[in-house]
Motif scaffolding. Structure first.
Motif, PDB file in Angstrom:
ATOM      1  N   TYR A  22       0.831  -1.203   0.000  1.00 31.71           N
ATOM      2  CA  TYR A  22       0.000   0.000   0.000  1.00 31.71           C
ATOM      3  C   TYR A  22       0.870   1.260   0.000  1.00 31.71           C
ATOM      4  CZ  TYR A  22      -3.250   3.561   1.636  1.00 31.71           C
ATOM      5  OH  TYR A  22      -3.983   4.697   1.755  1.00 31.71           O
ATOM      6  N   VAL A  23       1.884   1.282   0.834  1.00 31.25           N
ATOM      7  CA  VAL A  23       2.767   2.456   0.900  1.00 31.25           C
ATOM      8  C   VAL A  23       3.514   2.633  -0.421  1.00 31.25           C
ATOM      9  CG1 VAL A  23       4.832   3.382   2.033  1.00 31.25           C
ATOM     10  CG2 VAL A  23       2.999   2.422   3.402  1.00 31.25           C
ATOM     11  N   ALA A  24       3.995   1.538  -1.008  1.00 37.68           N
ATOM     12  CA  ALA A  24       4.709   1.624  -2.280  1.00 37.68           C
ATOM     13  C   ALA A  24       3.788   2.135  -3.388  1.00 37.68           C
ATOM     14  CB  ALA A  24       5.284   0.265  -2.652  1.00 37.68           C
ATOM     15  N   VAL A  25       2.559   1.656  -3.428  1.00 38.94           N
ATOM     16  CA  VAL A  25       1.604   2.116  -4.436  1.00 38.94           C
ATOM     17  C   VAL A  25       1.295   3.600  -4.239  1.00 38.94           C
ATOM     18  CG1 VAL A  25      -0.793   1.888  -5.221  1.00 38.94           C
ATOM     19  CG2 VAL A  25       0.608  -0.143  -4.896  1.00 38.94           C
ATOM     20  N   MET A  26       1.154   4.028  -3.002  1.00 34.86           N
ATOM     21  CA  MET A  26       0.884   5.440  -2.733  1.00 34.86           C
ATOM     22  C   MET A  26       2.052   6.319  -3.194  1.00 34.86           C
ATOM     23  SD  MET A  26      -2.056   6.116  -1.545  1.00 34.86           S
ATOM     24  CE  MET A  26      -2.727   4.885  -2.638  1.00 34.86           C
ATOM     25  N   ILE A  27       3.278   5.871  -2.970  1.00 36.22           N
ATOM     26  CA  ILE A  27       4.451   6.634  -3.417  1.00 36.22           C
ATOM     27  C   ILE A  27       4.451   6.745  -4.938  1.00 36.22           C
ATOM     28  CG2 ILE A  27       6.975   6.548  -3.596  1.00 36.22           C
ATOM     29  CD1 ILE A  27       6.962   5.407  -0.726  1.00 36.22           C
ATOM     30  N   LEU A  28       4.181   5.627  -5.620  1.00 35.59           N
ATOM     31  CA  LEU A  28       4.130   5.659  -7.082  1.00 35.59           C
ATOM     32  C   LEU A  28       3.015   6.561  -7.596  1.00 35.59           C
ATOM     33  CD1 LEU A  28       4.796   1.909  -7.929  1.00 35.59           C
ATOM     34  CD2 LEU A  28       6.335   3.848  -8.262  1.00 35.59           C
ATOM     35  N   LEU A  29       1.854   6.518  -6.947  1.00 34.09           N
ATOM     36  CA  LEU A  29       0.742   7.365  -7.387  1.00 34.09           C
ATOM     37  C   LEU A  29       1.020   8.851  -7.158  1.00 34.09           C
ATOM     38  CD1 LEU A  29      -2.351   5.252  -6.288  1.00 34.09           C
ATOM     39  CD2 LEU A  29      -1.562   5.721  -8.609  1.00 34.09           C
ATOM     40  N   VAL A  30       1.678   9.188  -6.066  1.00 33.80           N
ATOM     41  CA  VAL A  30       2.032  10.595  -5.813  1.00 33.80           C
ATOM     42  C   VAL A  30       3.044  11.074  -6.847  1.00 33.80           C
ATOM     43  CG1 VAL A  30       3.226  12.124  -4.200  1.00 33.80           C
ATOM     44  CG2 VAL A  30       1.439  10.615  -3.380  1.00 33.80           C
ATOM     45  N   ALA A  31       4.058  10.248  -7.135  1.00 31.28           N
ATOM     46  CA  ALA A  31       5.051  10.627  -8.136  1.00 31.28           C
ATOM     47  C   ALA A  31       4.399  10.752  -9.513  1.00 31.28           C
ATOM     48  CB  ALA A  31       6.182   9.604  -8.170  1.00 31.28           C
ATOM     49  N   THR A  34       2.253  13.896  -9.679  1.00 27.01           N
ATOM     50  CA  THR A  34       3.086  15.091  -9.777  1.00 27.01           C
ATOM     51  C   THR A  34       3.601  15.275 -11.204  1.00 27.01           C
ATOM     52  OG1 THR A  34       3.751  14.820  -7.475  1.00 27.01           O
ATOM     53  CG2 THR A  34       5.119  16.244  -8.842  1.00 27.01           C
ATOM     54  N   LEU A  35       4.075  14.189 -11.810  1.00 24.77           N
ATOM     55  CA  LEU A  35       4.546  14.278 -13.198  1.00 24.77           C
ATOM     56  C   LEU A  35       3.412  14.651 -14.146  1.00 24.77           C
ATOM     57  CD1 LEU A  35       6.969  11.223 -13.371  1.00 24.77           C
ATOM     58  CD2 LEU A  35       7.560  13.651 -13.347  1.00 24.77           C
ATOM     59  N   PHE A  36       2.233  14.071 -13.929  1.00 15.95           N
ATOM     60  CA  PHE A  36       1.083  14.419 -14.759  1.00 15.95           C
ATOM     61  C   PHE A  36       0.747  15.901 -14.630  1.00 15.95           C
ATOM     62  CE2 PHE A  36      -3.507  15.130 -15.092  1.00 15.95           C
ATOM     63  CZ  PHE A  36      -3.690  14.777 -16.422  1.00 15.95           C
ATOM     64  N   ASP A  37       0.790  16.427 -13.417  1.00 12.42           N
ATOM     65  CA  ASP A  37       0.479  17.836 -13.186  1.00 12.42           C
ATOM     66  C   ASP A  37       1.501  18.744 -13.866  1.00 12.42           C
ATOM     67  OD1 ASP A  37      -1.179  19.822 -11.948  1.00 12.42           O
ATOM     68  OD2 ASP A  37       0.454  20.173 -10.522  1.00 12.42           O
ATOM     69  N   ILE A  38       2.772  18.359 -13.801  1.00 14.04           N
ATOM     70  CA  ILE A  38       3.821  19.162 -14.443  1.00 14.04           C
ATOM     71  C   ILE A  38       3.622  19.179 -15.950  1.00 14.04           C
ATOM     72  CG2 ILE A  38       6.292  19.176 -14.975  1.00 14.04           C
ATOM     73  CD1 ILE A  38       6.777  18.236 -12.112  1.00 14.04           C
ATOM     74  N   ILE A  39       3.309  18.018 -16.528  1.00 20.46           N
ATOM     75  CA  ILE A  39       3.113  17.939 -17.969  1.00 20.46           C
ATOM     76  C   ILE A  39       1.830  18.663 -18.375  1.00 20.46           C
ATOM     77  CG2 ILE A  39       2.654  16.334 -19.869  1.00 20.46           C
ATOM     78  CD1 ILE A  39       4.507  14.348 -18.378  1.00 20.46           C
ATOM     79  N   ALA A  44       6.981  22.525 -16.693  1.00 20.87           N
ATOM     80  CA  ALA A  44       8.319  22.025 -17.005  1.00 20.87           C
ATOM     81  C   ALA A  44       8.879  22.731 -18.227  1.00 20.87           C
ATOM     82  CB  ALA A  44       8.283  20.515 -17.218  1.00 20.87           C
ATOM     83  N   THR A  45       8.045  22.966 -19.217  1.00 22.40           N
ATOM     84  CA  THR A  45       8.482  23.674 -20.422  1.00 22.40           C
ATOM     85  C   THR A  45       8.956  25.076 -20.073  1.00 22.40           C
ATOM     86  OG1 THR A  45       6.827  22.452 -21.664  1.00 22.40           O
ATOM     87  CG2 THR A  45       7.788  24.366 -22.729  1.00 22.40           C
ATOM     88  N   TYR A  46       8.216  25.753 -19.217  1.00 26.36           N
ATOM     89  CA  TYR A  46       8.592  27.114 -18.815  1.00 26.36           C
ATOM     90  C   TYR A  46       9.944  27.107 -18.100  1.00 26.36           C
ATOM     91  CZ  TYR A  46       8.878  31.265 -15.923  1.00 26.36           C
ATOM     92  OH  TYR A  46       9.330  32.387 -15.299  1.00 26.36           O
ATOM     93  N   PHE A  47      10.115  26.193 -17.134  1.00 22.10           N
ATOM     94  CA  PHE A  47      11.351  26.190 -16.361  1.00 22.10           C
ATOM     95  C   PHE A  47      12.554  25.784 -17.204  1.00 22.10           C
ATOM     96  CE2 PHE A  47       8.395  25.942 -12.729  1.00 22.10           C
ATOM     97  CZ  PHE A  47       8.835  27.064 -12.060  1.00 22.10           C
ATOM     98  N   PHE A  48      12.386  24.823 -18.122  1.00 21.43           N
ATOM     99  CA  PHE A  48      13.503  24.448 -18.980  1.00 21.43           C
ATOM    100  C   PHE A  48      13.844  25.567 -19.961  1.00 21.43           C
ATOM    101  CE2 PHE A  48      12.544  19.934 -17.844  1.00 21.43           C
ATOM    102  CZ  PHE A  48      13.786  19.687 -17.272  1.00 21.43           C
ATOM    103  N   ASN A  49      12.854  26.244 -20.500  1.00 20.12           N
ATOM    104  CA  ASN A  49      13.133  27.380 -21.388  1.00 20.12           C
ATOM    105  C   ASN A  49      13.821  28.506 -20.626  1.00 20.12           C
ATOM    106  OD1 ASN A  49      12.062  26.134 -23.614  1.00 20.12           O
ATOM    107  ND2 ASN A  49      10.043  27.066 -23.388  1.00 20.12           N
TER     108      ASN A  49
END
Length: 69
Positions: A22-31, A34-39, A44-49
């Motif tokens: 359960y803890v491992a799945v929660m860590i994967l879902l949070v990561a 977060t990646l989905f939100d950035i994309i 991410a495009t703004y910060f890399f530019n």
């Protein structure tokens, strides 16, 4: 507060391996969230530019050894 463990009673009804999964799945879902939100937001495009732009404007190159303390 520090004398009792609230997870001790939980381990009597649920196996510790299931809690670890359960803890491992929660860590994967949070990561993943977060990646989905950035994309999705495109931040991410703004910060890399911005990073590329600041590197182009730099007058002097600073190596990794010089950045450290």
């Amino acid at each position: 507060m520090f004398t009792s463990n609230p997870f001790a009673a939980l381990s009597a009804s649920i196996s510790p391996s299931l809690m670890q999964i359960y803890v491992a799945v929660m860590i994967l879902l949070v990561a993943g969230g977060t990646l989905f939100d950035i994309i999705h937001k495109g931040s991410a495009t703004y910060f890399f530019n911005n990073w590329r732009s600041s590197k182009r404007k730099a007058r002097q190159h600073v190596g990794g050894g010089e950045m450290g303390p």
